[in-house]
Design an enzyme around this catalytic site. Structure first.
Site, PDB file in Angstrom:
ATOM      1  N   HIS A 165      -9.930   1.927   0.018  1.00  0.00           N
ATOM      2  CA  HIS A 165      -8.471   1.771   0.012  1.00  0.00           C
ATOM      3  C   HIS A 165      -8.037   1.221  -1.334  1.00  0.00           C
ATOM      4  CE1 HIS A 165      -4.446   1.118   1.029  1.00  0.00           C
ATOM      5  NE2 HIS A 165      -4.549   0.201   1.977  1.00  0.00           N
TER       6      HIS A 165
ATOM      7  N   CYS B  52       0.803  -1.219   0.000  1.00  0.00           N
ATOM      8  CA  CYS B  52       0.000   0.000   0.000  1.00  0.00           C
ATOM      9  C   CYS B  52       0.839   1.274   0.000  1.00  0.00           C
ATOM     10  CB  CYS B  52      -0.952  -0.007   1.197  1.00  0.00           C
ATOM     11  SG  CYS B  52      -1.967  -1.489   1.250  1.00  0.00           S
TER      12      CYS B  52
ATOM     13  N   HIS C 165      -2.848   8.002   6.028  1.00  0.00           N
ATOM     14  CA  HIS C 165      -3.032   6.680   5.418  1.00  0.00           C
ATOM     15  C   HIS C 165      -4.393   6.132   5.840  1.00  0.00           C
ATOM     16  CE1 HIS C 165      -2.028   2.943   3.557  1.00  0.00           C
ATOM     17  NE2 HIS C 165      -2.103   2.265   4.694  1.00  0.00           N
TER      18      HIS C 165
ATOM     19  N   LYS D 181      -9.820   8.084   2.376  1.00  0.00           N
ATOM     20  CA  LYS D 181     -10.280   6.717   2.126  1.00  0.00           C
ATOM     21  C   LYS D 181     -11.712   6.515   2.632  1.00  0.00           C
ATOM     22  CE  LYS D 181      -5.794   4.286   2.153  1.00  0.00           C
ATOM     23  NZ  LYS D 181      -4.879   5.415   2.474  1.00  0.00           N
TER      24      LYS D 181
ATOM     25  N   GLU E 175      -1.095   5.329  13.609  1.00  0.00           N
ATOM     26  CA  GLU E 175      -0.832   6.578  12.896  1.00  0.00           C
ATOM     27  C   GLU E 175      -1.121   7.785  13.788  1.00  0.00           C
ATOM     28  OE1 GLU E 175      -1.488   8.587   8.479  1.00  0.00           O
ATOM     29  OE2 GLU E 175      -2.744   6.888   9.084  1.00  0.00           O
TER      30      GLU E 175
ATOM     31  N   PHE F  45       1.860  -3.415   3.918  1.00  0.00           N
ATOM     32  CA  PHE F  45       2.210  -4.721   4.465  1.00  0.00           C
ATOM     33  C   PHE F  45       3.725  -4.929   4.359  1.00  0.00           C
ATOM     34  CE2 PHE F  45      -2.067  -7.137   3.674  1.00  0.00           C
ATOM     35  CZ  PHE F  45      -2.649  -6.384   4.671  1.00  0.00           C
TER      36      PHE F  45
END
Length: 415
Positions: A342, A164, A305, A337, A316, A401
């Site tokens: 996403h 991502c 994010h 998002k 975050e 990831f």
């Protein structure tokens, strides 16, 4: 020797909100959702049945039919978005500048749709039914490769695949190539198209996707909200044209924003989960600030994010508070998002586009579905809607990831 200044002179997007960036932006600042039931396949047996699909996309409208058939959906998105980008930037690639223009694109999973289609044909009818175009269709670097073929860009052609964080790593790599003097312009950003049976099944098995809002998809993506239960998978593309300031000025280009900082880091911790203390995220934001030569107090806006996962959003939030200290409460944070879902490898591309537009229009997108914040998520997430705010510097974050992290910093353009 001072390094060249790098500016953004073109933007484009294909998103769950619209098939062009102008309409996407209007719907985004209006707080509209692009999420809905999955229509790409029969998902009735799936626990998660919602997505952010690109709707009414007809590749043959922009790509000759024979060539379109030899592309995976992610590559079709890439080529369509690149053509829109070149028009927006009014940028022409010629024999004189072709080697000075690179294509550096983030792609997360590549041609998953192609893999599934031809694996089924192999099992049903044997190897003779597998297309000779299988491998060229599925490999991730065919996104930037086909863009180069359609535009004539003959500089470095690179794909960054870091889950991502792919798109922001792509933007950062393009930025670095320009700073090193290897090229003067780059088509960059990210693209993804993995709303497929296997893709959705895989993320569902990870317990990563939202499953509680199948009957109300617009409410499903809930960054920082106490009722969030996972992300909503999306697809699309977000591209930017980066260019040296000297080149942009020489051709009288419109400038959206200046790219002034890039950072990368890794958690070295877990395949899918971030460190709970956000230490990898802390490092990447500090790396970007250091690269830009900025104090934390300079940042006025962050496009987070913020995937709507329990661990990710909390980490975050902690990281922002650690990096920015008392200033963190003053930063206007958008979780876009909440409206697009996403987009995986494309997420940092479209969110970088949103960040550039936020500076350009002096309009910061709001965060929808934030009804009751998680007590551990206590910053200003613009939950009451978009705000007309002028700020000088903005940050965009992507975390993937494998613990891979990327951040960029944009500066409002003032001539």
């Amino acid at each position: 020797m001072s390094r060249p200044r790098v500016v953004i002179t073109g933007l484009s997007g294909l998103t769950p909100l619209a098939n062009d960036i102008e309409t996407t932006w209007k719907r985004l600042v209006a707080g509209e959702s692009g999420l809905g039931p999955i229509t790409h396949f029969d998902c009735s047996a799936y626990d998660s049945r919602i997505a952010g699909e690109v709707k009414d996309f007809v590749p043959e409208d922009v790509i000759p039919a024979k060539q379109a058939r030899r592309m995976d959906r992610f590559t079709q998105f890439a080529v369509a978005a690149a053509q829109m980008l070149m028009r927006d930037a009014d940028f022409r690639i010629t024999e004189d500048n072709a080697y000075d223009v690179g294509v550096i694109l983030g792609v997360g999973l590549g041609g998953l749709q192609t893999i599934e289609t031809y694996h089924a044909k192999l099992l049903q009818s044997g190897p003779s039914k597998v297309s000779p175009f299988l491998i060229p269709m599925l490999i991730s670097n065919m996104g930037p490769g086909q863009i180069a073929m359609f535009t004539g860009a003959m500089g470095p052609n690179i794909v960054t695949t870091t889950a991502c964080a792919s798109a922001i790593h792509g933007i950062g790599t393009a930025y670095s190539e320009i700073l090193l003097g290897r090229i003067t312009a780059a088509i960059t950003g990210g693209v993804e198209a993995t709303i497929t049976p296997l893709g959705v099944a895989g993320f569902t098995a990870l317990k990563a996707l939202s499953t509680h809002f199948n009957d109300d998809p617009a409410r499903a993506s809930r960054p920082f909200d106490k009722d969030r239960d996972g992300f909503v998978i999306g697809e699309g593309a977000g591209l930017l044209l980066l260019e040296t300031l000297d080149s942009a000025r020489a051709r009288g280009a419109r400038i959206y924003a200046e790219l002034v900082g890039y950072g990368a880091s890794d958690d070295a911790y877990h395949m899918t989960a971030p460190r709970e203390d956000g230490s990898g995220m802390i490092r990447v934001m500090r790396n970007a600030l250091r690269d830009a030569g900025l104090a934390p107090e300079a940042i006025g806006h962050i496009n987070a994010h913020a995937t709507s996962t329990l661990l990710g959003d909390r980490a975050e939030n902690r990281a922002v508070k650690e990096v920015f200290g008392s200033h963190a409460k003053k930063i206007k944070i958008s979780a876009t998002k909440s409206m697009t879902g996403h987009l995986l490898g494309a997420s940092g591309g479209i969110e970088s586009v949103f960040t550039a537009l936020a500076l350009y229009h002096e309009m910061l997108p709001g965060t929808i579905n934030l009804v009751e914040p998680d007590p551990e998520c206590d910053l200003d997430y613009l939950a009451d809607g978009s705000e007309k705010v002028a700020c000088e510097y903005a940050m965009c974050n992507s975390f993937g990831f494998g613990g891979t992290n990327a951040s960029i910093i944009l500066k409002k353009w003032t001539d």
